[in-house]
Design a protein around this motif. Structure first.
Motif, mmCIF file in Angstrom:
data_model
loop_
_atom_site.group_PDB
_atom_site.id
_atom_site.type_symbol
_atom_site.label_atom_id
_atom_site.label_comp_id
_atom_site.label_asym_id
_atom_site.label_seq_id
_atom_site.Cartn_x
_atom_site.Cartn_y
_atom_site.Cartn_z
ATOM 1 N N VAL A 32 -0.950 0.908 13.671
ATOM 2 C CA VAL A 32 -1.097 1.956 12.645
ATOM 3 C C VAL A 32 0.229 2.167 11.911
ATOM 4 O O VAL A 32 0.259 2.322 10.686
ATOM 5 C CB VAL A 32 -1.578 3.291 13.278
ATOM 6 C CG1 VAL A 32 -1.600 4.404 12.234
ATOM 7 C CG2 VAL A 32 -2.950 3.134 13.889
ATOM 8 N N TYR A 35 0.728 -0.734 9.648
ATOM 9 C CA TYR A 35 -0.230 -0.576 8.538
ATOM 10 C C TYR A 35 0.292 0.424 7.504
ATOM 11 O O TYR A 35 0.254 0.168 6.295
ATOM 12 C CB TYR A 35 -1.562 -0.113 9.140
ATOM 13 C CG TYR A 35 -2.611 0.361 8.162
ATOM 14 C CD1 TYR A 35 -3.312 -0.536 7.364
ATOM 15 C CD2 TYR A 35 -2.930 1.720 8.056
ATOM 16 C CE1 TYR A 35 -4.286 -0.098 6.486
ATOM 17 C CE2 TYR A 35 -3.905 2.165 7.186
ATOM 18 C CZ TYR A 35 -4.582 1.249 6.407
ATOM 19 O OH TYR A 35 -5.543 1.689 5.533
ATOM 20 N N LEU A 39 1.245 -0.240 3.636
ATOM 21 C CA LEU A 39 0.638 0.530 2.536
ATOM 22 C C LEU A 39 1.711 1.034 1.576
ATOM 23 O O LEU A 39 1.574 0.909 0.357
ATOM 24 C CB LEU A 39 -0.130 1.735 3.090
ATOM 25 C CG LEU A 39 -1.548 1.544 3.587
ATOM 26 C CD1 LEU A 39 -2.104 2.869 4.088
ATOM 27 C CD2 LEU A 39 -2.450 0.990 2.500
ATOM 28 N N ILE B 74 -1.213 10.179 -4.338
ATOM 29 C CA ILE B 74 -1.453 9.414 -3.100
ATOM 30 C C ILE B 74 -0.329 9.631 -2.082
ATOM 31 O O ILE B 74 -0.550 9.510 -0.874
ATOM 32 C CB ILE B 74 -1.611 7.902 -3.427
ATOM 33 C CG1 ILE B 74 -2.194 7.111 -2.251
ATOM 34 C CG2 ILE B 74 -0.287 7.244 -3.812
ATOM 35 C CD1 ILE B 74 -3.652 7.139 -2.143
ATOM 36 N N ALA B 275 -7.186 7.068 10.526
ATOM 37 C CA ALA B 275 -5.856 6.543 10.196
ATOM 38 C C ALA B 275 -5.982 5.335 9.269
ATOM 39 O O ALA B 275 -5.197 5.166 8.339
ATOM 40 C CB ALA B 275 -5.113 6.165 11.470
ATOM 41 N N PHE B 276 -6.967 4.499 9.517
ATOM 42 C CA PHE B 276 -7.106 3.278 8.712
ATOM 43 C C PHE B 276 -7.855 3.505 7.399
ATOM 44 O O PHE B 276 -7.641 2.785 6.435
ATOM 45 C CB PHE B 276 -7.806 2.186 9.537
ATOM 46 C CG PHE B 276 -6.887 1.526 10.526
ATOM 47 C CD1 PHE B 276 -5.888 0.665 10.118
ATOM 48 C CD2 PHE B 276 -6.997 1.797 11.884
ATOM 49 C CE1 PHE B 276 -5.023 0.070 11.018
ATOM 50 C CE2 PHE B 276 -6.139 1.204 12.803
ATOM 51 C CZ PHE B 276 -5.147 0.345 12.366
ATOM 52 N N LEU B 277 -8.751 4.497 7.381
ATOM 53 C CA LEU B 277 -9.646 4.618 6.211
ATOM 54 C C LEU B 277 -9.216 5.639 5.167
ATOM 55 O O LEU B 277 -9.564 5.523 3.991
ATOM 56 C CB LEU B 277 -11.051 4.981 6.713
ATOM 57 C CG LEU B 277 -12.163 4.020 6.283
ATOM 58 C CD1 LEU B 277 -11.903 2.645 6.866
ATOM 59 C CD2 LEU B 277 -13.515 4.529 6.735
ATOM 60 N N VAL B 279 -6.364 6.679 3.563
ATOM 61 C CA VAL B 279 -5.543 6.362 2.385
ATOM 62 C C VAL B 279 -6.306 5.447 1.407
ATOM 63 O O VAL B 279 -6.321 5.722 0.200
ATOM 64 C CB VAL B 279 -4.170 5.771 2.792
ATOM 65 C CG1 VAL B 279 -3.355 5.397 1.560
ATOM 66 C CG2 VAL B 279 -3.399 6.777 3.632
ATOM 67 N N PRO B 280 -6.965 4.375 1.885
ATOM 68 C CA PRO B 280 -7.749 3.561 0.929
ATOM 69 C C PRO B 280 -8.828 4.374 0.205
ATOM 70 O O PRO B 280 -9.065 4.180 -0.986
ATOM 71 C CB PRO B 280 -8.382 2.488 1.816
ATOM 72 C CG PRO B 280 -7.466 2.374 2.982
ATOM 73 C CD PRO B 280 -6.932 3.746 3.224
ATOM 74 N N PHE B 283 -7.156 6.387 -2.408
ATOM 75 C CA PHE B 283 -6.732 5.474 -3.478
ATOM 76 C C PHE B 283 -7.915 5.205 -4.409
ATOM 77 O O PHE B 283 -7.770 5.230 -5.639
ATOM 78 C CB PHE B 283 -6.215 4.161 -2.870
ATOM 79 C CG PHE B 283 -5.664 3.208 -3.890
ATOM 80 C CD1 PHE B 283 -4.325 3.260 -4.240
ATOM 81 C CD2 PHE B 283 -6.472 2.276 -4.510
ATOM 82 C CE1 PHE B 283 -3.804 2.395 -5.191
ATOM 83 C CE2 PHE B 283 -5.972 1.404 -5.465
ATOM 84 C CZ PHE B 283 -4.631 1.467 -5.805
#
Lengths: 55, 563
Positions: A32, A35, A39, B74, B275-277, B279-280, B283
């Motif tokens: 994480v 990642y 980003l 963002i 955590a992974f989803l 920010v995208p 965006f």
């Protein structure tokens, strides 16, 4: 009390076991962090290379 | 809206009620009502965590903000993945092991009753009013754009949400959140595809990126060190980190979600999923705003996006001046459109683009100045400043989106509002019953009694939120005050939890004194400095930890000396 001990043991087991592709939770947490760094890097590239404002 | 749009709308409400009804029967007792008997899978919890955070304003406000200022927003979201890791490592194990119903209940186990009661009370006050704003904000926009009655819009959202929350508790809330979040994903995808499809045929994806780049709309990272500016990388990483940690770690509306998991592992996976989803997703929502900016190079945008404000100026003594601005706006837009098409042609032919870019940039500035002038007119007529940022996306939907999809997009706005409101209602209800009713008034009663009391509490908060929303239009600056008061104690609340987790020798009196000192410090900083509000959370949290630690150590040493 036995239930309490069992619950505590479950929690400790939880923390030590592997998660999918990751050998431990720490590796998942590290992914994480990597990642997030990627980003930020990607958005910085956007900022620099997609700026077509007139000089 | 067409019959097809209304049908889509009806299907959405039918699906929400069907999901809520089918899930509501799985709850057992008050633990089922508030914690789903701790048996939910991480995927559902993860989507519910996202849906709770994404309110209607996320859709209609954030897209408008990107239309005006590009992707800079963002930066506030960038620390969220790191926050999720810290929650998994530090917060979740403490809550999970304590087997609590509310985050504040943990504070009584760790400190004392007064710390628990004060933190829970602060949560109830701020969230109770914020729940009203969750309803009011989209209702006022939809009433203006769709010409719907504001009262009816608020009541439909409020009544349906209260109904299924009372019926099925947290289980119904989380599974309807799953449906609503999936709709939001679909809505984002549909908006991007429809917007791209609405551009002239000769405009390719690379052209969209290029046109946006002329006005620096893709600028996502600002490395300048200016603590008064909210939208820099450092304000985002530092202030945004503390804000997100306070929200996800101490706000019952989020903590309650991951307490419903069947194991610690499932709680953590739900957060890592976010955590992974997150920010995208953010965006993509901001990209809708930038795409709108590009779209309006080819279609003339309204001078003012809020039709109510436009009508107000047109009926005033400033009508003639406004008409002159309209004519100038139309002419400048045509010039910019022509220059943009010429630039794209030159780009295809490999010609020099510098002069076209300069021209487009100049027209952009002129259009921006005309918008500022017209907003000034609105301010003179209304006596209050114009802010039409929340109307940019809805006004596009109504004018350009085809039948059927319009119904879907309006349903998405409803879904976003309702998925936030339902979570707040269950959180408010659980804090009311567990932290006050059960703690101070009825310590021993049957599970059935508490279940009934919980439903009554849900109804109470639902009625209060709807009532607040109905009168919010007349409350004016009170809404701003509600948001401001919330930011005063959010960081301080976080400080109390950090004190509990990290300082072993901290005690109840130290935590209580620290909490009061933290709120006072934030008040002083907000009144005497221009520091961005994001840093209020940093100030509040650090002051609580420092004062709480010193107070606890000082008192314990005093006790040892006198002992």
């Amino acid at each position: 009390m036995n239930n309490e001990n069992q619950k505590e043991a479950d929690i400790l087991d939880d923390e030590e076991e592997g998660i999918g592709l990751f050998p431990s939770w720490n590796w998942l947490y590290l992914s994480v962090v990597v990642y997030t760094t990627l980003l930020i890097g990607l958005l910085y590239l956007f900022t620099v290379f997609l700026d077509y404002s007139a000089p | 809206m067409s019959l097809l749009d209304w049908s889509v709308f009806a299907v959405y409400f039918g699906a929400v009620l069907a999901v809520a009804y089918s899930q509501s029967r799985k709850n057992v007792g008050v633990e089922g009502y508030f914690l789903a008997n701790r048996r939910l899978p991480w995927g559902a919890i993860g989507l519910s965590v996202m849906a709770t955070q994404a309110s209607a304003i996320t859709f209609i406000g954030t897209t408008g903000q990107a239309f005006e200022n590009g992707m800079e927003f963002i930066q506030v979201y960038l620390p969220q993945p790191l926050v999720m890791v810290l929650l998994c490592v530090l917060f979740v194990p403490f809550f999970y092991r304590a087997k609590v119903y509310t985050a504040y209940e943990y504070l009584e186990n760790r400190f004392d009753a007064k710390t628990r009661s004060l933190t829970s009370f602060l949560f109830l006050v701020s969230r109770g009013m914020a729940a009203g704003i969750v309803l009011y904000a989209p209702a006022v926009v939809l009433s203006v754009i769709m010409s719907w009655d504001e009262t009816v819009t608020i009541l439909i959202m409020g009544v349906v949400t209260v109904l299924y929350t009372m019926m099925g508790g947290i289980t119904a809330v989380i599974w309807t959140d799953v449906l609503q979040m999936l709709m939001m994903f679909a809505g984002i995808a549909v908006a991007l595809v429809v917007l791209f499809g609405a551009l002239p045929q000769e405009v390719a994806l690379g052209d969209v990126v290029y046109i946006g780049g002329i006005q620096q709309m893709w600028t996502s990272i600002d490395l300048s060190w200016d603590p008064t500016n909210t939208y820099t990388l450092w304000s985002g990483l530092i202030g945004g980190f503390f804000l997100a940690l306070a929200y996800f770690g101490c706000d019952q509306s989020q903590v309650q979600r991951y307490l419903t998991a069947k194991s610690l592992k499932q709680s953590r996976l739900a957060l890592i999923f976010n955590a992974f989803l997150k920010v995208p997703m953010q965006f993509a929502i901001l990209a809708i705003g930038v795409l709108l900016f590009v779209f309006y190079h080819f279609e003339r945008p309204p001078l003012i996006f809020n039709p109510a404000e436009t009508a107000l100026v047109q009926d005033s003594s400033q009508a003639q001046e406004f008409a002159r601005l309209e004519v100038e706006h139309q002419a400048t837009h045509e010039l910019r459109k022509k220059a943009t098409l010429s630039l794209l042609e030159a780009r295809r032919n490999g010609e020099n683009l510098q002069s076209w870019r300069r021209q487009i940039s100049q027209y952009d500035q002129q259009l921006s100045a005309l918008r500022s002038d017209s907003k000034q007119l609105v301010q003179e007529v209304r006596g209050a400043s114009s802010n039409d940022v929340n109307y940019v996306f809805p006004s596009y939907l109504v004018k350009y989106v085809p039948a059927g999809l319009l119904g879907l997009m309006i349903a998405v706005i409803f879904a976003a509002a309702m998925s936030s409101l339902d979570s707040e209602l269950t959180a408010l209800s659980s804090a009311t019953i567990v932290d006050f009713y059960q703690r101070y008034f009825r310590r021993e009663a049957s599970s059935q009694h508490y279940l009934m009391a919980s439903r009554v509490a849900t109804l109470f908060w639902g009625v209060l939120a709807s009532g607040f929303a109905l009168y919010a239009g007349q409350l004016g600056s009170l809404i701003e005050a509600v948001n401001r008061v919330g930011s005063y104690f959010y960081g301080s609340l976080l400080g109390v939890f950090l004190l509990a987790f990290l300082v072993k020798r901290a005690n109840g009196n130290g935590a209580f004194a620290g909490l009061l000192a933290g709120m006072l410090a934030v008040f002083v900083v907000s009144e005497t400095t221009d520091l961005s509000f994001l840093y209020y959370n940093v100030v509040g949290a650090l002051v609580v930890v420092a004062v709480g630690t010193l107070w606890s150590l000082g008192r314990s040493q005093g006790a040892e000396v006198s002992g």
